[in-house]
Scaffold this motif. Structure first.
Motif, PDB file in Angstrom:
ATOM      1  N   LEU A  39       0.817  -1.202   0.000  1.00  0.00           N
ATOM      2  CA  LEU A  39       0.000   0.000   0.000  1.00  0.00           C
ATOM      3  C   LEU A  39       0.855   1.258   0.000  1.00  0.00           C
ATOM      4  O   LEU A  39       0.549   2.211  -0.694  1.00  0.00           O
ATOM      5  N   GLY A  56       4.637   2.091  -0.439  1.00  0.00           N
ATOM      6  CA  GLY A  56       6.065   1.985  -0.648  1.00  0.00           C
ATOM      7  C   GLY A  56       6.527   0.587  -0.970  1.00  0.00           C
ATOM      8  O   GLY A  56       5.744  -0.335  -1.072  1.00  0.00           O
ATOM      9  N   PRO A  62       7.158   0.524  -8.552  1.00  0.00           N
ATOM     10  CA  PRO A  62       5.817   0.063  -8.868  1.00  0.00           C
ATOM     11  C   PRO A  62       5.253   0.775 -10.085  1.00  0.00           C
ATOM     12  O   PRO A  62       5.341   1.983 -10.209  1.00  0.00           O
ATOM     13  N   ILE A 122      14.745   6.575 -13.327  1.00  0.00           N
ATOM     14  CA  ILE A 122      14.053   6.009 -12.170  1.00  0.00           C
ATOM     15  C   ILE A 122      13.254   4.778 -12.591  1.00  0.00           C
ATOM     16  O   ILE A 122      13.321   3.725 -11.960  1.00  0.00           O
ATOM     17  N   ARG A 142      17.514   3.756  -7.981  1.00  0.00           N
ATOM     18  CA  ARG A 142      16.592   2.856  -7.285  1.00  0.00           C
ATOM     19  C   ARG A 142      15.789   3.579  -6.210  1.00  0.00           C
ATOM     20  O   ARG A 142      16.249   4.583  -5.657  1.00  0.00           O
ATOM     21  N   PRO A 143      14.606   3.067  -5.899  1.00  0.00           N
ATOM     22  CA  PRO A 143      13.764   3.690  -4.874  1.00  0.00           C
ATOM     23  C   PRO A 143      14.522   3.867  -3.557  1.00  0.00           C
ATOM     24  O   PRO A 143      15.177   2.936  -3.086  1.00  0.00           O
ATOM     25  N   LEU A 148       7.609  11.962  -7.554  1.00  0.00           N
ATOM     26  CA  LEU A 148       8.574  10.941  -7.945  1.00  0.00           C
ATOM     27  C   LEU A 148       9.859  11.013  -7.130  1.00  0.00           C
ATOM     28  O   LEU A 148      10.555  10.006  -6.982  1.00  0.00           O
ATOM     29  N   VAL A 208      15.022   9.155  -4.471  1.00  0.00           N
ATOM     30  CA  VAL A 208      13.924   8.573  -5.231  1.00  0.00           C
ATOM     31  C   VAL A 208      12.846   8.144  -4.246  1.00  0.00           C
ATOM     32  O   VAL A 208      13.114   7.389  -3.324  1.00  0.00           O
ATOM     33  N   ARG A 209      11.644   8.646  -4.435  1.00  0.00           N
ATOM     34  CA  ARG A 209      10.561   8.354  -3.505  1.00  0.00           C
ATOM     35  C   ARG A 209       9.943   7.000  -3.821  1.00  0.00           C
ATOM     36  O   ARG A 209       9.511   6.761  -4.946  1.00  0.00           O
ATOM     37  N   PRO A 210       9.920   6.097  -2.838  1.00  0.00           N
ATOM     38  CA  PRO A 210       9.255   4.808  -3.074  1.00  0.00           C
ATOM     39  C   PRO A 210       7.752   5.038  -3.229  1.00  0.00           C
ATOM     40  O   PRO A 210       7.159   5.762  -2.450  1.00  0.00           O
ATOM     41  N   LEU A 211       7.166   4.429  -4.232  1.00  0.00           N
ATOM     42  CA  LEU A 211       5.735   4.586  -4.467  1.00  0.00           C
ATOM     43  C   LEU A 211       4.967   3.363  -3.987  1.00  0.00           C
ATOM     44  O   LEU A 211       5.526   2.282  -3.845  1.00  0.00           O
ATOM     45  N   GLY A 212       3.708   3.550  -3.755  1.00  0.00           N
ATOM     46  CA  GLY A 212       2.838   2.438  -3.372  1.00  0.00           C
ATOM     47  C   GLY A 212       1.475   2.621  -3.986  1.00  0.00           C
ATOM     48  O   GLY A 212       1.210   3.623  -4.646  1.00  0.00           O
ATOM     49  N   LEU A 213       0.625   1.647  -3.762  1.00  0.00           N
ATOM     50  CA  LEU A 213      -0.731   1.712  -4.316  1.00  0.00           C
ATOM     51  C   LEU A 213      -1.433   2.997  -3.915  1.00  0.00           C
ATOM     52  O   LEU A 213      -2.172   3.584  -4.686  1.00  0.00           O
ATOM     53  N   GLY A 248       2.888   4.991 -11.234  1.00  0.00           N
ATOM     54  CA  GLY A 248       4.301   4.957 -11.585  1.00  0.00           C
ATOM     55  C   GLY A 248       4.696   6.017 -12.581  1.00  0.00           C
ATOM     56  O   GLY A 248       3.855   6.742 -13.090  1.00  0.00           O
TER      57      GLY A 248
END
Lengths: 244, 244
Positions: free
Chosen positions: A162, A164, A171, B16, B22-23, B56, B67-72, B232
DNA sequence: CAGTGGTCTAGACCACATG
DNA sequence: ATGTGGTCTAGACCACTGC
Protein backbone atom coordinates in the motif's frame (compact mmCIF):
# COMPACT_ATOMS: atom_id res chain seq x y z
CA UNK A 1 10.60 33.10 6.00
CA UNK A 2 7.82 32.42 3.56
CA UNK A 3 8.87 32.27 -0.10
CA UNK A 4 7.74 35.20 -2.20
CA UNK A 5 6.27 32.95 -4.88
CA UNK A 6 4.09 31.26 -2.27
CA UNK A 7 2.66 34.57 -1.14
CA UNK A 8 1.90 35.43 -4.73
CA UNK A 9 0.16 32.09 -5.30
CA UNK A 10 -1.96 32.61 -2.22
CA UNK A 11 -2.83 36.17 -3.08
CA UNK A 12 -3.95 35.32 -6.59
CA UNK A 13 -5.78 32.24 -5.33
CA UNK A 14 -7.63 34.36 -2.81
CA UNK A 15 -8.60 36.83 -5.50
CA UNK A 16 -9.95 34.07 -7.68
CA UNK A 17 -11.83 32.45 -4.82
CA UNK A 18 -13.38 35.72 -3.70
CA UNK A 19 -14.41 36.73 -7.18
CA UNK A 20 -12.00 39.61 -7.75
CA UNK A 21 -10.84 37.69 -10.79
CA UNK A 22 -13.89 36.01 -12.29
CA UNK A 23 -13.90 32.65 -14.12
CA UNK A 24 -12.92 33.11 -17.74
CA UNK A 25 -11.64 36.62 -17.31
CA UNK A 26 -8.13 37.75 -18.15
CA UNK A 27 -5.58 38.25 -15.43
CA UNK A 28 -3.12 41.13 -15.39
CA UNK A 29 -0.07 40.52 -17.57
CA UNK A 30 3.11 39.14 -16.10
CA UNK A 31 4.75 42.54 -16.34
CA UNK A 32 1.94 44.11 -14.35
CA UNK A 33 2.15 41.40 -11.72
CA UNK A 34 5.92 41.85 -11.49
CA UNK A 35 5.38 45.52 -10.80
CA UNK A 36 2.65 44.88 -8.24
CA UNK A 37 4.50 42.23 -6.26
CA UNK A 38 7.95 43.77 -6.77
CA UNK A 39 9.57 40.54 -7.91
CA UNK A 40 11.59 39.51 -10.93
CA UNK A 41 9.90 37.80 -13.88
CA UNK A 42 11.27 34.40 -12.91
CA UNK A 43 9.72 34.52 -9.46
CA UNK A 44 6.37 35.65 -10.79
CA UNK A 45 6.50 32.98 -13.47
CA UNK A 46 7.09 30.36 -10.86
CA UNK A 47 3.96 31.41 -9.02
CA UNK A 48 1.96 31.27 -12.22
CA UNK A 49 3.35 27.84 -13.03
CA UNK A 50 2.08 26.55 -9.71
CA UNK A 51 -1.39 27.95 -10.33
CA UNK A 52 -1.18 26.51 -13.80
CA UNK A 53 -0.69 22.94 -12.79
CA UNK A 54 -3.11 23.30 -9.93
CA UNK A 55 -5.51 23.88 -12.79
CA UNK A 56 -6.66 27.22 -11.44
CA UNK A 57 -5.54 29.31 -14.37
CA UNK A 58 -5.05 28.85 -18.08
CA UNK A 59 -2.25 30.47 -20.10
CA UNK A 60 -2.34 31.15 -23.81
CA UNK A 61 0.82 32.18 -25.54
CA UNK A 62 0.59 35.68 -26.97
CA UNK A 63 -2.94 36.23 -25.65
CA UNK A 64 -2.86 36.25 -21.90
CA UNK A 65 -3.60 34.32 -18.74
CA UNK A 66 -7.15 33.49 -17.75
CA UNK A 67 -9.06 32.17 -14.77
CA UNK A 68 -9.99 28.62 -15.61
CA UNK A 69 -13.65 27.76 -15.01
CA UNK A 70 -13.87 24.70 -12.81
CA UNK A 71 -16.47 21.96 -12.79
CA UNK A 72 -17.31 18.81 -10.93
CA UNK A 73 -15.11 16.82 -13.27
CA UNK A 74 -12.02 18.62 -12.04
CA UNK A 75 -12.21 16.61 -8.83
CA UNK A 76 -9.27 14.40 -8.02
CA UNK A 77 -9.47 11.58 -5.51
CA UNK A 78 -6.32 10.41 -3.80
CA UNK A 79 -6.22 6.84 -2.62
CA UNK A 80 -4.06 7.93 0.28
CA UNK A 81 -6.85 9.83 1.95
CA UNK A 82 -9.36 7.07 1.68
CA UNK A 83 -11.54 7.34 4.73
CA UNK A 84 -11.33 4.56 7.23
CA UNK A 85 -7.55 4.81 7.31
CA UNK A 86 -5.64 2.23 5.38
CA UNK A 87 -2.98 1.19 7.75
CA UNK A 88 -2.57 1.84 11.44
CA UNK A 89 -1.84 -0.21 14.54
CA UNK A 90 -5.19 -1.99 14.48
CA UNK A 91 -4.68 -3.19 10.92
CA UNK A 92 -3.65 -6.77 10.43
CA UNK A 93 -3.40 -9.03 7.44
CA UNK A 94 -4.43 -12.69 7.42
CA UNK A 95 -3.28 -14.91 4.60
CA UNK A 96 -6.28 -17.05 3.73
CA UNK A 97 -4.74 -19.10 0.98
CA UNK A 98 -1.61 -19.35 -1.09
CA UNK A 99 -1.08 -21.90 -3.78
CA UNK A 100 0.02 -22.34 -7.35
CA UNK A 101 -2.49 -23.20 -10.01
CA UNK A 102 -2.79 -23.20 -13.73
CA UNK A 103 -3.91 -19.89 -15.15
CA UNK A 104 -7.46 -19.76 -16.40
CA UNK A 105 -8.09 -18.09 -19.74
CA UNK A 106 -9.04 -14.92 -17.99
CA UNK A 107 -5.98 -14.87 -15.76
CA UNK A 108 -3.72 -15.76 -18.66
CA UNK A 109 -5.11 -12.90 -20.66
CA UNK A 110 -4.62 -10.37 -17.91
CA UNK A 111 -1.05 -11.49 -17.29
CA UNK A 112 -0.20 -11.99 -20.97
CA UNK A 113 0.61 -15.67 -20.41
CA UNK A 114 -0.13 -18.91 -22.22
CA UNK A 115 -3.31 -20.42 -20.76
CA UNK A 116 -2.32 -23.13 -18.33
CA UNK A 117 0.89 -21.45 -17.18
CA UNK A 118 1.53 -21.72 -13.49
CA UNK A 119 0.55 -18.75 -11.36
CA UNK A 120 0.52 -18.04 -7.66
CA UNK A 121 -2.95 -17.59 -6.27
CA UNK A 122 -3.27 -15.51 -3.14
CA UNK A 123 -6.19 -14.54 -0.97
CA UNK A 124 -5.74 -12.16 1.91
CA UNK A 125 -8.03 -10.58 4.43
CA UNK A 126 -7.27 -7.20 5.94
CA UNK A 127 -8.81 -6.58 9.33
CA UNK A 128 -9.34 -3.42 11.33
CA UNK A 129 -9.24 -4.79 14.82
CA UNK A 130 -11.40 -7.92 14.60
CA UNK A 131 -13.48 -6.55 11.77
CA UNK A 132 -12.94 -7.74 8.21
CA UNK A 133 -12.46 -4.66 6.06
CA UNK A 134 -10.86 -5.63 2.77
CA UNK A 135 -10.59 -8.82 0.84
CA UNK A 136 -7.68 -9.15 -1.52
CA UNK A 137 -7.36 -11.66 -4.33
CA UNK A 138 -4.25 -11.75 -6.44
CA UNK A 139 -2.65 -13.82 -9.18
CA UNK A 140 1.10 -13.51 -9.52
CA UNK A 141 3.25 -14.82 -12.34
CA UNK A 142 5.24 -17.79 -11.15
CA UNK A 143 8.77 -17.39 -12.45
CA UNK A 144 11.70 -18.57 -10.34
CA UNK A 145 13.97 -16.15 -12.15
CA UNK A 146 11.98 -13.17 -10.97
CA UNK A 147 12.53 -12.63 -7.28
CA UNK A 148 9.28 -10.72 -6.92
CA UNK A 149 7.38 -13.78 -5.90
CA UNK A 150 9.15 -14.22 -2.61
CA UNK A 151 8.13 -10.87 -1.25
CA UNK A 152 4.63 -11.43 -2.54
CA UNK A 153 4.24 -14.59 -0.52
CA UNK A 154 5.01 -12.99 2.78
CA UNK A 155 2.07 -12.31 4.99
CA UNK A 156 3.06 -8.76 5.77
CA UNK A 157 3.75 -7.26 2.38
CA UNK A 158 0.39 -5.64 2.16
CA UNK A 159 1.48 -2.68 4.21
CA UNK A 160 4.44 -2.38 1.92
CA UNK A 161 2.21 -2.84 -1.05
CA UNK A 162 0.00 0.00 0.00
CA UNK A 163 2.68 2.48 0.88
CA UNK A 164 6.07 1.99 -0.65
CA UNK A 165 8.59 -0.63 -1.60
CA UNK A 166 7.69 -3.82 -3.35
CA UNK A 167 11.00 -5.55 -3.43
CA UNK A 168 13.24 -3.02 -5.05
CA UNK A 169 11.22 -2.64 -8.18
CA UNK A 170 9.57 0.61 -8.95
CA UNK A 171 5.82 0.06 -8.87
CA UNK A 172 4.02 0.52 -12.15
CA UNK A 173 0.66 -0.48 -13.39
CA UNK A 174 -2.97 0.45 -13.79
CA UNK A 175 -5.57 0.67 -11.08
CA UNK A 176 -9.31 0.71 -11.65
CA UNK A 177 -12.00 1.69 -9.20
CA UNK A 178 -15.60 0.56 -9.52
CA UNK A 179 -18.64 -0.44 -7.52
CA UNK A 180 -19.97 -3.97 -7.33
CA UNK A 181 -22.07 -6.34 -5.27
CA UNK A 182 -20.34 -8.95 -3.15
CA UNK A 183 -20.33 -12.49 -4.42
CA UNK A 184 -21.30 -15.27 -2.05
CA UNK A 185 -17.68 -16.08 -1.32
CA UNK A 186 -16.58 -12.50 -0.77
CA UNK A 187 -19.60 -11.80 1.39
CA UNK A 188 -18.79 -14.76 3.62
CA UNK A 189 -15.19 -13.66 4.05
CA UNK A 190 -16.13 -10.05 4.75
CA UNK A 191 -19.01 -11.08 7.03
CA UNK A 192 -21.49 -9.10 4.99
CA UNK A 193 -24.78 -10.10 3.38
CA UNK A 194 -24.55 -11.44 -0.15
CA UNK A 195 -25.03 -8.63 -2.63
CA UNK A 196 -23.84 -5.93 -0.25
CA UNK A 197 -22.15 -3.04 -2.06
CA UNK A 198 -18.38 -2.72 -2.15
CA UNK A 199 -15.69 -0.71 -3.81
CA UNK A 200 -13.52 -2.80 -6.08
CA UNK A 201 -9.93 -1.72 -6.60
CA UNK A 202 -8.54 -3.78 -9.44
CA UNK A 203 -4.84 -3.62 -10.12
CA UNK A 204 -2.34 -4.85 -12.67
CA UNK A 205 1.26 -4.40 -11.60
CA UNK A 206 4.07 -4.37 -14.13
CA UNK A 207 7.80 -4.77 -14.04
CA UNK A 208 10.28 -2.23 -15.37
CA UNK A 209 9.71 -3.46 -18.90
CA UNK A 210 5.98 -2.94 -18.37
CA UNK A 211 5.16 -6.64 -18.59
CA UNK A 212 2.33 -7.61 -16.24
CA UNK A 213 3.49 -9.30 -13.07
CA UNK A 214 0.35 -9.61 -11.02
CA UNK A 215 -3.37 -9.11 -11.35
CA UNK A 216 -5.80 -8.80 -8.51
CA UNK A 217 -8.34 -6.71 -6.69
CA UNK A 218 -9.26 -5.39 -3.32
CA UNK A 219 -12.87 -5.47 -2.21
CA UNK A 220 -13.55 -2.69 0.28
CA UNK A 221 -16.66 -2.74 2.42
CA UNK A 222 -18.75 0.19 1.29
CA UNK A 223 -19.72 1.05 4.84
CA UNK A 224 -16.09 1.50 5.87
CA UNK A 225 -14.44 3.15 2.91
CA UNK A 226 -15.09 6.21 0.83
CA UNK A 227 -13.04 8.80 -1.02
CA UNK A 228 -13.36 12.50 -0.43
CA UNK A 229 -12.03 15.41 -2.44
CA UNK A 230 -12.29 19.16 -2.15
CA UNK A 231 -13.22 21.17 -5.16
CA UNK A 232 -12.03 24.70 -5.79
CA UNK A 233 -9.19 26.96 -4.74
CA UNK A 234 -7.50 26.48 -1.38
CA UNK A 235 -4.71 28.41 0.23
CA UNK A 236 -2.73 28.37 3.44
CA UNK A 237 -2.87 31.40 5.71
CA UNK A 238 0.34 33.31 5.54
CA UNK A 239 0.78 33.06 9.32
CA UNK A 240 3.67 35.36 10.05
CA UNK A 241 4.95 34.65 13.55
CA UNK A 242 6.62 37.27 15.70
CA UNK A 243 9.69 36.17 17.56
CA UNK A 244 10.30 39.32 19.68
CA UNK B 1 11.92 23.25 -29.76
CA UNK B 2 11.53 21.21 -26.63
CA UNK B 3 12.30 22.97 -23.34
CA UNK B 4 15.51 21.89 -21.68
CA UNK B 5 13.81 21.32 -18.33
CA UNK B 6 11.38 18.92 -19.99
CA UNK B 7 14.19 16.83 -21.40
CA UNK B 8 15.79 16.71 -17.97
CA UNK B 9 12.53 15.63 -16.36
CA UNK B 10 12.13 12.85 -18.91
CA UNK B 11 15.70 11.68 -18.61
CA UNK B 12 15.57 11.43 -14.84
CA UNK B 13 12.13 9.83 -14.99
CA UNK B 14 13.43 7.23 -17.40
CA UNK B 15 16.36 6.49 -15.12
CA UNK B 16 14.05 6.01 -12.17
CA UNK B 17 11.65 3.83 -14.14
CA UNK B 18 14.42 1.65 -15.51
CA UNK B 19 16.11 1.19 -12.18
CA UNK B 20 19.24 3.26 -12.77
CA UNK B 21 18.18 5.26 -9.74
CA UNK B 22 16.59 2.86 -7.29
CA UNK B 23 13.76 3.69 -4.87
CA UNK B 24 15.12 5.33 -1.73
CA UNK B 25 18.56 5.99 -3.14
CA UNK B 26 20.18 9.40 -3.38
CA UNK B 27 20.28 11.24 -6.67
CA UNK B 28 23.31 13.22 -7.87
CA UNK B 29 23.48 16.70 -6.36
CA UNK B 30 22.11 19.69 -8.19
CA UNK B 31 25.62 20.86 -9.05
CA UNK B 32 26.40 17.49 -10.60
CA UNK B 33 23.18 17.56 -12.61
CA UNK B 34 23.92 21.10 -13.78
CA UNK B 35 27.27 19.91 -15.07
CA UNK B 36 25.79 16.83 -16.75
CA UNK B 37 22.95 18.60 -18.51
CA UNK B 38 24.86 21.84 -19.15
CA UNK B 39 22.17 24.09 -17.78
CA UNK B 40 22.04 26.81 -15.17
CA UNK B 41 20.92 26.01 -11.62
CA UNK B 42 17.52 27.61 -12.17
CA UNK B 43 16.69 25.39 -15.11
CA UNK B 44 17.79 22.26 -13.30
CA UNK B 45 15.83 23.29 -10.23
CA UNK B 46 12.75 23.71 -12.32
CA UNK B 47 13.05 20.15 -13.56
CA UNK B 48 13.48 18.87 -10.01
CA UNK B 49 10.46 20.86 -8.86
CA UNK B 50 8.35 19.16 -11.46
CA UNK B 51 9.51 15.72 -10.36
CA UNK B 52 8.94 16.83 -6.80
CA UNK B 53 5.29 17.60 -7.16
CA UNK B 54 4.75 14.62 -9.39
CA UNK B 55 5.77 12.79 -6.23
CA UNK B 56 8.57 10.94 -7.95
CA UNK B 57 11.38 12.34 -5.84
CA UNK B 58 11.84 13.62 -2.33
CA UNK B 59 14.14 16.51 -1.39
CA UNK B 60 15.68 17.07 2.02
CA UNK B 61 17.37 20.33 2.72
CA UNK B 62 21.05 19.92 3.42
CA UNK B 63 20.95 16.16 2.85
CA UNK B 64 20.10 15.46 -0.73
CA UNK B 65 17.43 14.37 -3.17
CA UNK B 66 16.06 10.84 -3.12
CA UNK B 67 13.92 8.57 -5.23
CA UNK B 68 10.56 8.35 -3.51
CA UNK B 69 9.25 4.81 -3.07
CA UNK B 70 5.73 4.59 -4.47
CA UNK B 71 2.84 2.44 -3.37
CA UNK B 72 -0.73 1.71 -4.32
CA UNK B 73 -1.92 4.60 -2.18
CA UNK B 74 -0.16 7.08 -4.43
CA UNK B 75 -2.84 6.50 -7.03
CA UNK B 76 -4.83 9.53 -8.09
CA UNK B 77 -8.21 9.22 -9.77
CA UNK B 78 -9.48 12.09 -11.88
CA UNK B 79 -13.19 12.41 -12.31
CA UNK B 80 -12.60 13.77 -15.79
CA UNK B 81 -11.35 10.46 -17.10
CA UNK B 82 -14.19 8.45 -15.75
CA UNK B 83 -14.90 5.71 -18.21
CA UNK B 84 -18.19 5.86 -19.95
CA UNK B 85 -17.69 9.50 -20.80
CA UNK B 86 -19.53 12.16 -18.87
CA UNK B 87 -20.81 14.33 -21.61
CA UNK B 88 -20.83 13.87 -25.34
CA UNK B 89 -23.31 14.23 -28.17
CA UNK B 90 -25.40 11.27 -27.07
CA UNK B 91 -25.84 12.69 -23.56
CA UNK B 92 -29.13 14.27 -22.66
CA UNK B 93 -30.65 15.43 -19.42
CA UNK B 94 -34.27 14.94 -18.43
CA UNK B 95 -35.70 16.93 -15.55
CA UNK B 96 -37.86 14.49 -13.63
CA UNK B 97 -39.07 16.83 -10.92
CA UNK B 98 -38.52 20.32 -9.61
CA UNK B 99 -40.35 21.73 -6.64
CA UNK B 100 -39.85 23.56 -3.40
CA UNK B 101 -40.32 21.75 -0.11
CA UNK B 102 -39.51 22.20 3.53
CA UNK B 103 -36.07 20.93 4.44
CA UNK B 104 -35.99 17.72 6.41
CA UNK B 105 -33.67 17.54 9.38
CA UNK B 106 -31.07 15.85 7.29
CA UNK B 107 -31.25 18.36 4.46
CA UNK B 108 -31.25 21.25 6.91
CA UNK B 109 -28.15 19.91 8.57
CA UNK B 110 -26.28 19.49 5.30
CA UNK B 111 -27.20 22.97 4.14
CA UNK B 112 -26.76 24.60 7.56
CA UNK B 113 -30.37 25.78 7.61
CA UNK B 114 -33.18 25.87 10.13
CA UNK B 115 -35.26 22.70 9.75
CA UNK B 116 -38.35 23.56 7.76
CA UNK B 117 -36.68 26.21 5.61
CA UNK B 118 -37.72 26.16 2.00
CA UNK B 119 -35.43 24.37 -0.41
CA UNK B 120 -35.58 23.51 -4.07
CA UNK B 121 -35.77 19.80 -4.70
CA UNK B 122 -34.51 18.56 -8.05
CA UNK B 123 -34.33 15.18 -9.66
CA UNK B 124 -32.66 14.70 -13.00
CA UNK B 125 -31.90 11.76 -15.19
CA UNK B 126 -28.90 11.72 -17.48
CA UNK B 127 -29.20 9.45 -20.50
CA UNK B 128 -26.62 8.14 -22.86
CA UNK B 129 -28.67 7.71 -25.99
CA UNK B 130 -31.86 6.08 -24.71
CA UNK B 131 -30.13 4.44 -21.80
CA UNK B 132 -30.44 5.83 -18.26
CA UNK B 133 -26.93 6.31 -16.94
CA UNK B 134 -26.97 8.65 -13.97
CA UNK B 135 -29.61 9.75 -11.55
CA UNK B 136 -29.11 13.08 -9.87
CA UNK B 137 -30.89 14.30 -6.77
CA UNK B 138 -30.20 17.75 -5.42
CA UNK B 139 -31.44 20.15 -2.75
CA UNK B 140 -30.70 23.81 -3.33
CA UNK B 141 -31.14 26.64 -0.87
CA UNK B 142 -34.12 28.74 -1.87
CA UNK B 143 -33.09 32.34 -1.50
CA UNK B 144 -34.46 34.91 -3.94
CA UNK B 145 -31.48 37.13 -3.23
CA UNK B 146 -29.07 34.54 -4.53
CA UNK B 147 -29.39 34.25 -8.29
CA UNK B 148 -27.89 30.77 -8.26
CA UNK B 149 -31.27 29.11 -8.22
CA UNK B 150 -32.28 30.22 -11.65
CA UNK B 151 -29.40 28.54 -13.38
CA UNK B 152 -29.99 25.46 -11.28
CA UNK B 153 -33.53 25.13 -12.50
CA UNK B 154 -32.64 25.02 -16.14
CA UNK B 155 -32.72 21.65 -17.72
CA UNK B 156 -29.35 21.96 -19.39
CA UNK B 157 -27.10 23.18 -16.64
CA UNK B 158 -25.80 19.73 -15.90
CA UNK B 159 -23.26 19.93 -18.65
CA UNK B 160 -22.17 23.25 -17.21
CA UNK B 161 -22.15 21.75 -13.78
CA UNK B 162 -19.87 18.97 -14.80
CA UNK B 163 -17.38 21.03 -16.75
CA UNK B 164 -17.23 24.68 -15.95
CA UNK B 165 -19.39 27.65 -15.13
CA UNK B 166 -22.18 27.53 -12.62
CA UNK B 167 -23.57 30.99 -12.95
CA UNK B 168 -20.49 33.05 -12.48
CA UNK B 169 -19.60 31.76 -9.08
CA UNK B 170 -16.44 29.85 -8.62
CA UNK B 171 -17.29 26.27 -7.74
CA UNK B 172 -16.24 25.15 -4.31
CA UNK B 173 -17.22 22.28 -2.13
CA UNK B 174 -16.59 18.73 -1.14
CA UNK B 175 -17.22 15.63 -3.19
CA UNK B 176 -17.39 12.11 -1.83
CA UNK B 177 -17.24 8.87 -3.76
CA UNK B 178 -18.62 5.60 -2.42
CA UNK B 179 -20.34 2.40 -3.46
CA UNK B 180 -23.92 1.59 -2.63
CA UNK B 181 -26.89 -0.54 -3.67
CA UNK B 182 -29.72 1.07 -5.56
CA UNK B 183 -32.88 1.83 -3.62
CA UNK B 184 -36.19 0.81 -5.13
CA UNK B 185 -36.82 4.29 -6.47
CA UNK B 186 -33.35 4.76 -7.93
CA UNK B 187 -33.45 1.30 -9.47
CA UNK B 188 -36.72 2.04 -11.18
CA UNK B 189 -35.44 5.30 -12.61
CA UNK B 190 -32.19 3.75 -13.79
CA UNK B 191 -33.96 0.65 -15.12
CA UNK B 192 -31.81 -1.63 -13.03
CA UNK B 193 -32.73 -4.36 -10.56
CA UNK B 194 -33.22 -3.25 -6.98
CA UNK B 195 -29.97 -3.62 -5.06
CA UNK B 196 -27.79 -3.29 -8.13
CA UNK B 197 -24.41 -1.72 -7.36
CA UNK B 198 -23.73 1.92 -8.18
CA UNK B 199 -21.16 4.57 -7.61
CA UNK B 200 -22.47 7.43 -5.51
CA UNK B 201 -20.96 10.85 -6.00
CA UNK B 202 -22.19 13.06 -3.21
CA UNK B 203 -21.53 16.77 -3.42
CA UNK B 204 -21.93 19.86 -1.30
CA UNK B 205 -21.38 23.09 -3.21
CA UNK B 206 -20.51 26.30 -1.43
CA UNK B 207 -20.57 29.97 -2.29
CA UNK B 208 -17.59 32.27 -2.09
CA UNK B 209 -18.01 32.59 1.64
CA UNK B 210 -17.99 28.81 1.91
CA UNK B 211 -21.59 28.57 3.02
CA UNK B 212 -23.34 25.48 1.62
CA UNK B 213 -25.58 26.22 -1.34
CA UNK B 214 -26.63 22.82 -2.51
CA UNK B 215 -26.44 19.20 -1.47
CA UNK B 216 -27.01 16.26 -3.70
CA UNK B 217 -25.64 13.12 -5.28
CA UNK B 218 -25.21 11.35 -8.56
CA UNK B 219 -25.90 7.65 -8.82
CA UNK B 220 -23.81 6.12 -11.59
CA UNK B 221 -24.63 2.68 -12.92
CA UNK B 222 -21.72 0.48 -11.97
CA UNK B 223 -21.77 -1.30 -15.30
CA UNK B 224 -21.25 1.95 -17.18
CA UNK B 225 -18.82 3.92 -15.05
CA UNK B 226 -15.44 3.26 -13.54
CA UNK B 227 -12.31 5.24 -12.72
CA UNK B 228 -8.87 4.30 -13.97
CA UNK B 229 -5.47 5.58 -12.92
CA UNK B 230 -1.93 4.75 -13.88
CA UNK B 231 0.64 4.16 -11.20
CA UNK B 232 4.30 4.96 -11.59
CA UNK B 233 6.53 7.16 -13.69
CA UNK B 234 5.46 8.16 -17.17
CA UNK B 235 7.20 10.29 -19.76
CA UNK B 236 6.61 11.53 -23.25
CA UNK B 237 8.98 10.50 -25.99
CA UNK B 238 11.15 13.40 -27.06
CA UNK B 239 9.97 13.01 -30.68
CA UNK B 240 12.12 15.42 -32.67
CA UNK B 241 10.54 15.90 -36.10
CA UNK B 242 12.54 16.67 -39.20
CA UNK B 243 11.11 19.31 -41.49
CA UNK B 244 13.71 19.09 -44.25
C1' DC C 1 33.53 23.68 7.88
C1' DA C 2 32.00 22.13 3.15
C1' DG C 3 28.18 20.25 0.71
C1' DT C 4 23.33 20.46 -0.32
C1' DG C 5 18.81 22.12 -1.29
C1' DG C 6 15.89 26.59 -1.83
C1' DT C 7 15.10 31.22 -3.30
C1' DC C 8 15.82 35.20 -6.01
C1' DT C 9 17.55 38.79 -9.40
C1' DA C 10 17.83 41.51 -13.75
C1' DG C 11 18.10 41.01 -17.54
C1' DA C 12 18.00 38.42 -22.54
C1' DC C 13 15.92 35.99 -26.31
C1' DC C 14 12.14 33.54 -28.59
C1' DA C 15 7.31 32.36 -30.38
C1' DC C 16 2.96 33.69 -30.85
C1' DA C 17 -1.36 36.73 -31.27
C1' DT C 18 -3.39 40.96 -32.49
C1' DG C 19 -4.17 45.16 -34.73
C1' DA D 1 5.14 46.75 -34.27
C1' DT D 2 3.62 45.86 -29.76
C1' DG D 3 2.35 43.07 -26.06
C1' DT D 4 1.99 38.56 -24.34
C1' DG D 5 3.52 34.11 -22.41
C1' DG D 6 7.78 30.85 -22.18
C1' DT D 7 12.56 29.75 -21.53
C1' DC D 8 17.08 30.49 -19.92
C1' DT D 9 21.50 32.38 -17.84
C1' DA D 10 25.15 33.21 -14.36
C1' DG D 11 25.57 34.31 -10.70
C1' DA D 12 24.18 35.58 -5.37
C1' DC D 13 22.53 34.64 -0.79
C1' DC D 14 20.39 31.78 2.80
C1' DA D 15 19.33 27.59 5.80
C1' DC D 16 20.19 23.24 6.87
C1' DT D 17 23.01 18.77 7.56
C1' DG D 18 26.84 16.27 8.82
C1' DC D 19 31.58 15.68 9.57
Amino acid sequence: MRPAYQDIVDTITRRIASGVYRPGSRLPSEAQFCAEFRVSPMTLRRALNILLDQGLILAEKGRGTFVRPLGLTDCVFRLEDLEGGWVDESTSVRLLAASTTKASDRVAEKLALEPGSRVVYLRRLVLKGERPAMYHVEYVIFDPRRPLVESQLQITPLAGLLSGDRGNTFPRGTVTLRALSLSAEAARVLEEPVGAPALCLEHVFEDNERRPVSWGWFLLRADLFQLTARLGPEWQASQEVDRG
